[in-house]
Design a protein around this motif. Structure first.
Motif, PDB file in Angstrom:
ATOM      1  N   ASP A 221     -30.697 -12.670  17.547  1.00 12.43           N
ATOM      2  CA  ASP A 221     -30.221 -13.195  16.274  1.00 12.43           C
ATOM      3  C   ASP A 221     -30.788 -14.569  15.984  1.00 12.43           C
ATOM      4  OD1 ASP A 221     -28.780 -10.962  15.665  1.00 12.43           O
ATOM      5  OD2 ASP A 221     -26.991 -11.664  16.718  1.00 12.43           O
ATOM      6  N   SER A 270      -7.362 -14.335   6.567  1.00 10.84           N
ATOM      7  CA  SER A 270      -8.246 -13.549   7.436  1.00 10.84           C
ATOM      8  C   SER A 270      -9.534 -13.193   6.706  1.00 10.84           C
ATOM      9  CB  SER A 270      -7.531 -12.292   7.923  1.00 10.84           C
ATOM     10  OG  SER A 270      -7.423 -11.359   6.875  1.00 10.84           O
ATOM     11  N   ALA A 271      -9.420 -12.887   5.410  1.00  8.52           N
ATOM     12  CA  ALA A 271     -10.625 -12.580   4.639  1.00  8.52           C
ATOM     13  C   ALA A 271     -11.525 -13.811   4.595  1.00  8.52           C
ATOM     14  CB  ALA A 271     -10.262 -12.137   3.230  1.00  8.52           C
ATOM     15  N   SER A 274     -13.391 -14.347   7.898  1.00  8.44           N
ATOM     16  CA  SER A 274     -14.512 -13.455   8.198  1.00  8.44           C
ATOM     17  C   SER A 274     -15.620 -13.588   7.165  1.00  8.44           C
ATOM     18  CB  SER A 274     -14.045 -12.011   8.340  1.00  8.44           C
ATOM     19  OG  SER A 274     -14.074 -11.349   7.116  1.00  8.44           O
ATOM     20  N   ALA A 275     -15.286 -14.042   5.949  1.00 12.95           N
ATOM     21  CA  ALA A 275     -16.328 -14.174   4.926  1.00 12.95           C
ATOM     22  C   ALA A 275     -17.145 -15.451   5.107  1.00 12.95           C
ATOM     23  CB  ALA A 275     -15.697 -14.155   3.535  1.00 12.95           C
ATOM     24  N   ALA A 278     -20.337 -15.317   7.138  1.00 16.36           N
ATOM     25  CA  ALA A 278     -21.281 -14.479   6.409  1.00 16.36           C
ATOM     26  C   ALA A 278     -21.905 -15.267   5.271  1.00 16.36           C
ATOM     27  CB  ALA A 278     -20.576 -13.236   5.878  1.00 16.36           C
ATOM     28  N   GLN A 281     -24.424 -17.760   6.482  1.00 21.47           N
ATOM     29  CA  GLN A 281     -25.682 -17.089   6.830  1.00 21.47           C
ATOM     30  C   GLN A 281     -26.459 -16.735   5.556  1.00 21.47           C
ATOM     31  OE1 GLN A 281     -27.054 -16.174   9.867  1.00 21.47           O
ATOM     32  NE2 GLN A 281     -25.519 -17.513  10.748  1.00 21.47           N
ATOM     33  N   VAL A 282     -25.720 -16.174   4.591  1.00 21.07           N
ATOM     34  CA  VAL A 282     -26.364 -15.774   3.348  1.00 21.07           C
ATOM     35  C   VAL A 282     -27.036 -16.971   2.686  1.00 21.07           C
ATOM     36  CG1 VAL A 282     -25.898 -14.976   1.003  1.00 21.07           C
ATOM     37  CG2 VAL A 282     -24.905 -13.764   2.939  1.00 21.07           C
ATOM     38  N   TYR A 285     -30.449 -17.662   3.963  1.00 18.63           N
ATOM     39  CA  TYR A 285     -31.494 -16.771   3.450  1.00 18.63           C
ATOM     40  C   TYR A 285     -31.787 -17.048   1.983  1.00 18.63           C
ATOM     41  CZ  TYR A 285     -31.022 -14.556   7.887  1.00 18.63           C
ATOM     42  OH  TYR A 285     -30.998 -14.342   9.229  1.00 18.63           O
TER      43      TYR A 285
ATOM     44  N   ALA B 126     -35.582 -11.172   6.128  1.00 17.38           N
ATOM     45  CA  ALA B 126     -34.511 -12.102   5.776  1.00 17.38           C
ATOM     46  C   ALA B 126     -33.580 -11.504   4.727  1.00 17.38           C
ATOM     47  CB  ALA B 126     -35.107 -13.409   5.272  1.00 17.38           C
ATOM     48  N   LEU B 130     -29.650 -10.756   5.076  1.00 13.45           N
ATOM     49  CA  LEU B 130     -28.681 -11.244   4.093  1.00 13.45           C
ATOM     50  C   LEU B 130     -27.640 -10.163   3.795  1.00 13.45           C
ATOM     51  CD1 LEU B 130     -29.963 -13.099   0.943  1.00 13.45           C
ATOM     52  CD2 LEU B 130     -27.979 -11.674   0.831  1.00 13.45           C
ATOM     53  N   TYR B 133     -25.391  -9.488   6.815  1.00 16.68           N
ATOM     54  CA  TYR B 133     -24.304 -10.446   6.997  1.00 16.68           C
ATOM     55  C   TYR B 133     -23.226 -10.283   5.931  1.00 16.68           C
ATOM     56  CZ  TYR B 133     -26.721 -12.794  10.746  1.00 16.68           C
ATOM     57  OH  TYR B 133     -27.324 -13.065  11.942  1.00 16.68           O
ATOM     58  N   VAL B 134     -23.638  -9.918   4.710  1.00 15.28           N
ATOM     59  CA  VAL B 134     -22.629  -9.647   3.683  1.00 15.28           C
ATOM     60  C   VAL B 134     -21.747  -8.488   4.133  1.00 15.28           C
ATOM     61  CG1 VAL B 134     -22.277  -8.797   1.342  1.00 15.28           C
ATOM     62  CG2 VAL B 134     -23.950 -10.584   1.761  1.00 15.28           C
ATOM     63  N   GLY B 136     -21.132  -7.572   7.139  1.00 15.75           N
ATOM     64  CA  GLY B 136     -20.275  -8.040   8.226  1.00 15.75           C
ATOM     65  C   GLY B 136     -19.160  -8.953   7.744  1.00 15.75           C
ATOM     66  N   GLY B 137     -19.310  -9.487   6.536  1.00 11.27           N
ATOM     67  CA  GLY B 137     -18.314 -10.415   6.023  1.00 11.27           C
ATOM     68  C   GLY B 137     -17.296  -9.744   5.104  1.00 11.27           C
ATOM     69  N   GLU B 139     -14.368  -8.194   4.727  1.00 15.11           N
ATOM     70  CA  GLU B 139     -13.129  -7.911   5.454  1.00 15.11           C
ATOM     71  C   GLU B 139     -12.460  -6.632   4.940  1.00 15.11           C
ATOM     72  OE1 GLU B 139     -11.840  -9.593   7.935  1.00 15.11           O
ATOM     73  OE2 GLU B 139      -9.832  -8.750   8.045  1.00 15.11           O
ATOM     74  N   TRP B 246     -31.458  -5.269  12.103  1.00 13.49           N
ATOM     75  CA  TRP B 246     -32.923  -5.383  12.026  1.00 13.49           C
ATOM     76  C   TRP B 246     -33.596  -4.516  13.083  1.00 13.49           C
ATOM     77  CZ3 TRP B 246     -36.029  -7.705  15.853  1.00 13.49           C
ATOM     78  CH2 TRP B 246     -35.313  -8.290  16.916  1.00 13.49           C
TER      79      TRP B 246
END
Lengths: 304, 329
Positions: A221, A270-271, A274-275, A278, A281-282, A285, B126, B130, B133-134, B136-137, B139, B246
């Motif tokens: 990663d 909790s949302a 976890s968001a 993310a 990271q987004v 990018y 990339a 993106l 990760y969305v 994974g996010g 919930e 990936w």
């Protein structure tokens, strides 16, 4: 305010770790024109080798210092066995072969060290806090990473800008065939550069180990982040890698640290938790996409 | 060359045989009572659709997209999210999923095709990360753990819960994808894409807007990738970000190169070889020493290195080089 400062320091620390990884990557790409996906495996191997050596020597510093020449040797071997054959190949073949190396190293680690993760304890003399400002404590180990990372970055800058080998590296990055024609032993140079990249990757891996854990695939990663960094910075540019690593480190940490609270104002707890990672990271990018749209060869890349 | 005539060449014969075996696979697995093989067969067919779609840009176009598995994810999540909210009809789910994949491909293509070389590889990767990760996010849709979904409903037409029917649907869609790809490769459009692979400056000089052609190919490829994602979600009745990690994108590249880049059936050969290798390396290694099978990738990894170094043409080149190069398909 203190919280912001601490998080920004964490960002600097993460950025420096990623810079160590990205520096090797950008050197191998800039000079050898090699896409090395297996660079993350060297990061992982550095951590595992350090874990073993720290166990043997019963000392973090000694184990870590011994792990560096070991990863250098590993880098030299990998270069001689596989990479050397890939320099003249196209990018697709390099991606494929080094992807195969990732699978190999992940399984190798599982065979040698077993599937369970390992942990490296923070060394006792760093297991405390230092006061970076009066009344603002900061974990000494993280501070040590910043110091080591900064020292290595300065050393690398000096090596590239002020020494003969750095001159060859820069010359190699701008025209490989020409320095070969001028009688420089480029095979030796390539081996050295690859070994140097391996040492940096291993150093990053073993320094990150006490903060996270030593596990299979730990390099995969962070490798992608390292690629993002060299692409943002411009492939082949050490300066670009440094700037981009700092930016990415800040986005990542600040996003993780502050987004959850911000998101909690309109999402459930909790949302939000976890968001937030993310979204940070987004964001990284998105920054990369933005930079590439603006400058297709990165911030400090060579124009074609 | 006509279909019958092509049967006389080894390539034609083997391909025809392969397609016949695939066509009757559910009957075979039933006859030999090997249910497990049918589920592998279904995954092979679905992955082959994705591989054929990647081949359109990677093989014919020479564009190393390192994020193709993202379309697994987009197709799958479109189906899964709709199903999660009670929209069970496949007549709604599938078009929405394909449109989503197409739009995303158009957006990513428009941004990433401005770059080339390593930059292109990395920017496609990339963008895939993106979306990963969305996923994974999210919930509400299981975040990293993924989400169990119910399969798409086509009342009165087909029941996707029936393994054999679902397999045949996938197989029919694979045949459709292959047919489309052969039309694509031999069309004027496909020839421009292939010409740009060998020399895009020349194609530009000839007056072709290479960027727009490539963008169209990239978008099409994404649409078919989305189709594979729909099927993959329905196969396992499950979606998770792992569908689009990936590593899966890497696997798809491996499959296309292994089978033979820029050949019509190469991706199919590659997918079969990839899954057969995966399923057979384990028992073979176990034969040498009990428990070694778990470490099959320690053999598979170096095999990839060797394939990259010494097997440029892939499996397809084992059947000799294709003699005819048709202008029209």
């Amino acid at each position: 305010m203190d919280y912001l400062l601490l998080q920004m320091l964490n960002g600097v620390q993460l950025g420096l770790l990623m810079f160590l990884l990205a520096a090797g990557l950008t050197l191998t790409f800039g000079i050898m024109d090699l896409v090395n996906l297996a660079h993350g495996s060297l990061y992982m191997m550095g951590a595992y080798i350090a874990w073993t050596l720290i166990g043997w020597t019963d000392s973090f510093v000694l184990g870590a210092l011994l792990a560096l020449p070991a990863t250098f040797l590993l880098g030299i071997v990998v270069e001689a066995v596989v990479m050397r054959r890939l320099y003249v190949r196209d990018h697709l073949e390099q991606v494929l072969a080094t992807f195969g190396l990732i699978l190999f190293f992940n399984e190798l680690v599982r065979v040698i060290w077993g599937p369970a993760g390992k942990s490296i304890a923070v060394p006792a003399f760093l297991n405390r806090t230092v006061e970076i400002l009066p009344g603002v404590p900061y974990p000494a180990y993280r501070f040590a990473i910043i110091v080591v990372g900064a020292v290595v970055a300065v050393l690398l800058a000096w090596l590239v800008a002020r020494t003969r080998i750095g001159m060859l590296i820069r010359a190699g990055a701008s025209n490989r065939r020409m320095i070969g024609a001028l009688g420089i032993n480029i095979e030796l140079l390539f081996s050295l550069v690859f070994g140097l990249g391996a040492v940096f990757a291993g150093l990053a891996g073993l320094m990150a180990a006490p903060l996270t854990s030593v596990k299979i695939g730990m390099g995969d990663d962070i490798l992608i982040l390292a690629f993002v960094i060299i692409v943002i910075g411009g492939i082949g540019s050490i300066k670009g890698a440094f700037v981009a690593a700092m930016v990415v480190g800040q986005i990542d940490i600040v996003g993780r640290a502050f987004l959850p609270d911000l998101l909690k104002t309109f999402l459930s707890a909790s949302a939000a938790s976890s968001a937030a990672p993310a979204i940070s990271q987004v964001l990284i990018y998105v920054v990369m996409a933005g930079v590439l749209v603006w400058r297709p060869t990165g911030l400090f890349g060579q124009r074609t | 060359m006509s279909f019958i005539a092509s049967l006389r060449t080894p390539r034609g014969l083997i391909t025809a045989l392969l397609l016949v075996i695939l066509a009757v696979l559910p009957l075979l697995t039933q006859a030999f009572d090997q249910r497990y093989l049918l589920s592998i067969g279904t995954r092979i067919v679905i992955w082959a659709i994705a591989a054929v779609s990647l081949n359109m840009i990677l093989g014919y176009g020479g564009l190393v997209s390192f994020g193709h598995a993202v379309f697994f994810g987009i197709g799958g999540y479109a189906v899964g999210i709709l199903s999660h909210h009670g929209v069970a009809s496949g007549w709604i789910q599938w078009p929405v999923a394909i449109i989503a994949a197409t739009l995303w491909a158009a957006l990513v293509g428009a941004l990433s095709l401005r770059t080339r070389g390593l930059y292109f590889i990395m920017i496609t990767l990339a963008f895939a990360q993106l979306v990963f990760y969305v996923g994974g996010g999210l919930e509400a849709y299981g975040a990293d753990d993924g989400l169990n979904i119910s399969r798409s409903r086509f009342p009165g037409v087909i029941d996707l819960r029936d393994k054999a029917s679902f397999y045949w649907l996938c197989f029919a869609l694979l045949c459709g994808t292959l047919w489309f790809c052969s039309r694509f490769a031999n069309s004027r459009f496909g020839l421009v894409i292939r010409g740009a692979k060998s020399n895009d400056l020349r194609m530009t000089a000839l007056g072709f807007p290479v960027f727009r052609y490539r963008l169209a190919a990239f978008t099409l490829s994404g649409a078919f990738g989305g189709l594979a994602g729909i099927l993959l979600a329905n196969e396992g009745a499950y979606i998770s970000p792992a569908m689009m990690s990936w590593v899966k994108s890497g696997d798809l590249i491996v499959i296309v190169v292994l089978g033979g880049m820029g050949t019509l059936f190469g991706p199919l050969y590659g997918t079969i070889a990839f899954f057969v290798l995966e399923e057979s390396l384990k028992p073979i290694l176990d034969l040498f020493h009990k428990g070694w099978g778990e470490y099959w990738q320690i053999v598979f990894g170096p095999m990839l290195v060797l394939i990259a170094l010494y097997a440029k043409g892939g499996i397809d080149s084992l059947f000799g080089s294709p003699k005819e190069w048709r202008r029209h398909g």
